[in-house]
Design a protein around this motif. Structure first.
Motif, mmCIF file in Angstrom:
data_model
loop_
_atom_site.group_PDB
_atom_site.id
_atom_site.type_symbol
_atom_site.label_atom_id
_atom_site.label_comp_id
_atom_site.label_asym_id
_atom_site.label_seq_id
_atom_site.Cartn_x
_atom_site.Cartn_y
_atom_site.Cartn_z
ATOM 1 N N PRO A 84 0.815 -1.231 0.000
ATOM 2 C CA PRO A 84 0.000 0.000 0.000
ATOM 3 C C PRO A 84 0.843 1.274 0.000
ATOM 4 C CG PRO A 84 -0.843 -1.584 1.591
ATOM 5 C CD PRO A 84 0.469 -2.128 1.100
ATOM 6 N N PHE A 85 2.014 1.213 0.656
ATOM 7 C CA PHE A 85 2.891 2.381 0.692
ATOM 8 C C PHE A 85 3.290 2.797 -0.718
ATOM 9 C CE2 PHE A 85 6.789 4.751 1.308
ATOM 10 C CZ PHE A 85 6.545 5.480 2.454
ATOM 11 N N THR A 86 3.627 1.815 -1.555
ATOM 12 C CA THR A 86 4.021 2.102 -2.934
ATOM 13 C C THR A 86 2.859 2.691 -3.718
ATOM 14 O OG1 THR A 86 5.621 0.289 -2.887
ATOM 15 C CG2 THR A 86 4.963 1.112 -5.051
ATOM 16 N N MET A 87 1.665 2.124 -3.544
ATOM 17 C CA MET A 87 0.495 2.642 -4.239
ATOM 18 C C MET A 87 0.184 4.072 -3.803
ATOM 19 S SD MET A 87 -0.674 0.849 -6.634
ATOM 20 C CE MET A 87 -2.122 1.871 -6.848
ATOM 21 N N GLY A 88 0.449 4.385 -2.521
ATOM 22 C CA GLY A 88 0.228 5.747 -2.040
ATOM 23 C C GLY A 88 1.133 6.752 -2.739
ATOM 24 N N MET A 89 2.398 6.391 -2.928
ATOM 25 C CA MET A 89 3.321 7.280 -3.626
ATOM 26 C C MET A 89 2.941 7.434 -5.098
ATOM 27 S SD MET A 89 7.093 6.435 -2.041
ATOM 28 C CE MET A 89 7.774 7.850 -2.897
ATOM 29 N N VAL A 90 2.526 6.330 -5.729
ATOM 30 C CA VAL A 90 2.100 6.388 -7.132
ATOM 31 C C VAL A 90 0.875 7.291 -7.274
ATOM 32 C CG1 VAL A 90 1.165 5.035 -9.050
ATOM 33 C CG2 VAL A 90 3.084 4.149 -7.719
ATOM 34 N N THR A 91 -0.058 7.183 -6.335
ATOM 35 C CA THR A 91 -1.257 8.014 -6.377
ATOM 36 C C THR A 91 -0.908 9.486 -6.242
ATOM 37 O OG1 THR A 91 -2.538 6.212 -5.401
ATOM 38 C CG2 THR A 91 -3.515 8.406 -5.325
ATOM 39 N N ALA A 92 0.032 9.822 -5.363
ATOM 40 C CA ALA A 92 0.469 11.213 -5.219
ATOM 41 C C ALA A 92 1.146 11.706 -6.492
ATOM 42 C CB ALA A 92 1.416 11.343 -4.030
ATOM 43 N N CYS A 93 1.891 10.840 -7.141
ATOM 44 C CA CYS A 93 2.537 11.198 -8.405
ATOM 45 C C CYS A 93 1.486 11.527 -9.464
ATOM 46 C CB CYS A 93 3.434 10.057 -8.861
ATOM 47 S SG CYS A 93 4.276 10.360 -10.435
ATOM 48 N N ILE A 94 0.416 10.744 -9.510
ATOM 49 C CA ILE A 94 -0.683 11.003 -10.448
ATOM 50 C C ILE A 94 -1.288 12.377 -10.172
ATOM 51 C CG2 ILE A 94 -2.969 10.234 -11.191
ATOM 52 C CD1 ILE A 94 -2.058 7.403 -10.247
ATOM 53 N N ALA A 95 -1.507 12.681 -8.882
ATOM 54 C CA ALA A 95 -2.069 13.982 -8.521
ATOM 55 C C ALA A 95 -1.160 15.113 -8.990
ATOM 56 C CB ALA A 95 -2.279 14.056 -7.010
#
Length: 236
Positions: free
Chosen positions: A182-193
Motif C-alpha cells: 500500500p505504501f508504494t500505491m500511495g506514492m504512485v497516487t500522489a505522483c498522479i495527482a
C-alpha cells in the motif's frame, strides 16, 4: 467472472465517448478553451479531494510529498521534451500531446485501482467513476489535436489510445494487486495527482487568454468541479 468482464468495458467507454465528441464538435478556439477549462475543473477536484487524501491514507506525508514532486517535475520534463513552435496552431497540438502522455501515465494505476475491489460491484462502481471523468479527458485530448491538425481520424485514435494503459493496469492489478505494498500505491497516487495538477494549471486553464475569454471559461471550470462533487455524492 462474467460481472468482472464489464469492468474494463465500462472503463474504455469513457475515452471512446470523449474522443468521439472531441472530433465531432466544431473546431472553434472559444469552444476549445471551455473544454480545456472543464477538464481542468474535473482533474483538479479529483486530485485534491480523491487522490491526495487516498495517498495520505496509504503512505506517510513525506512520501506523499515526494510522489507529488515527481509528478510535477515529470510534467516539467515533458515540457522540455516537446518542442514549442512559434505558430499559434501548434499550442493546441502540444497541449494534446502533453495530455496524452499524462493521461496514459495516470490511467495505468487507474486500471490497477479498478482491479482492487474485492467484489465485482465495487470494481464496477470504480470503473463507472473512472469512465465518467475520462469523457472530458477524451474530449480535451482529441479537440486540441483536431484544432491544430484538422485530422479527425488521427485525433480520434490518438485520444482513444489513452485507454490502453487502463486495460494493462487492470490486467496487472488482477494478477499482482495483493502483492503490491500500500505504501508504494500511495506514492504512485500522489505522483498522479502531481501530474494532473500541473497539467491543469500549466496547460488547461487559459491563463494567457484575454479577460473576456478567461471569464467565459470560468463557468466551464466550475462545471467540471460540480460534476466531480456530484459523482462523489452519488457513488459514496
Amino acid at each position: 467472472m462474467r460481472d468482472t468482464i464489464w469492468v474494463p468495458v465500462v472503463a474504455v467507454l469513457g475515452p471512446l465517448v470523449g474522443s468521439a465528441i472531441g472530433v465531432l464538435l466544431p473546431s472553434r478556439e472559444s469552444l476549445l478553451r471551455r473544454l480545456l477549462a472543464f477538464a481542468a475543473g474535473t482533474m483538479l477536484t479529483l486530485s485534491f479531494l480523491e487522490l491526495l487524501p487516498e495517498s495520505l491514507s496509504a503512505c506517510s506525508p513525506p512520501a506523499c510529498a515526494a510522489g507529488l514532486a515527481v509528478g510535477v517535475f515529470g510534467v516539467l520534463a515533458l515540457h522540455r521534451l516537446l518542442p514549442t513552435a512559434p505558430n499559434a496552431p501548434s499550442a493546441p497540438r502540444r497541449t494534446a500531446l502533453l495530455m496524452v502522455a499524462a493521461i496514459m501515465l495516470h490511467n495505468l494505476p487507474e486500471g490497477i485501482a479498478m482491479a482492487a475491489g474485492g467484489q465485482s460491484r465495487t470494481m464496477l462502481l470504480i470503473a463507472v467513476a473512472i469512465a465518467t471523468h475520462d469523457i472530458p479527458e477524451g474530449i480535451c485530448t482529441a479537440a486540441p489535436y483536431l484544432y491544430a491538425t484538422h485530422r479527425r481520424g488521427r485525433a480520434f485514435w490518438l485520444s482513444l489510445s489513452t485507454c490502453l494503459p487502463t486495460l494493462l493496469g487492470y490486467g496487472l492489478g488482477r494478477l499482482l494487486w495483493r502483492g503490491l505494498p500500500p505504501f508504494t500505491m500511495g506514492m504512485v497516487t500522489a505522483c498522479i495527482a502531481g501530474l494532473m495538477i500541473t497539467i491543469s494549471c500549466e496547460e488547461l486553464i487559459p491563463a494567457e487568454a484575454g479577460g473576456s475569454d478567461r471569464l467565459s471559461a470560468m463557468p466551464a471550470l466550475m462545471a467540471g468541479v460540480i460534476l466531480v462533487l456530484v459523482l462523489r455524492q452519488l457513488l459514496g
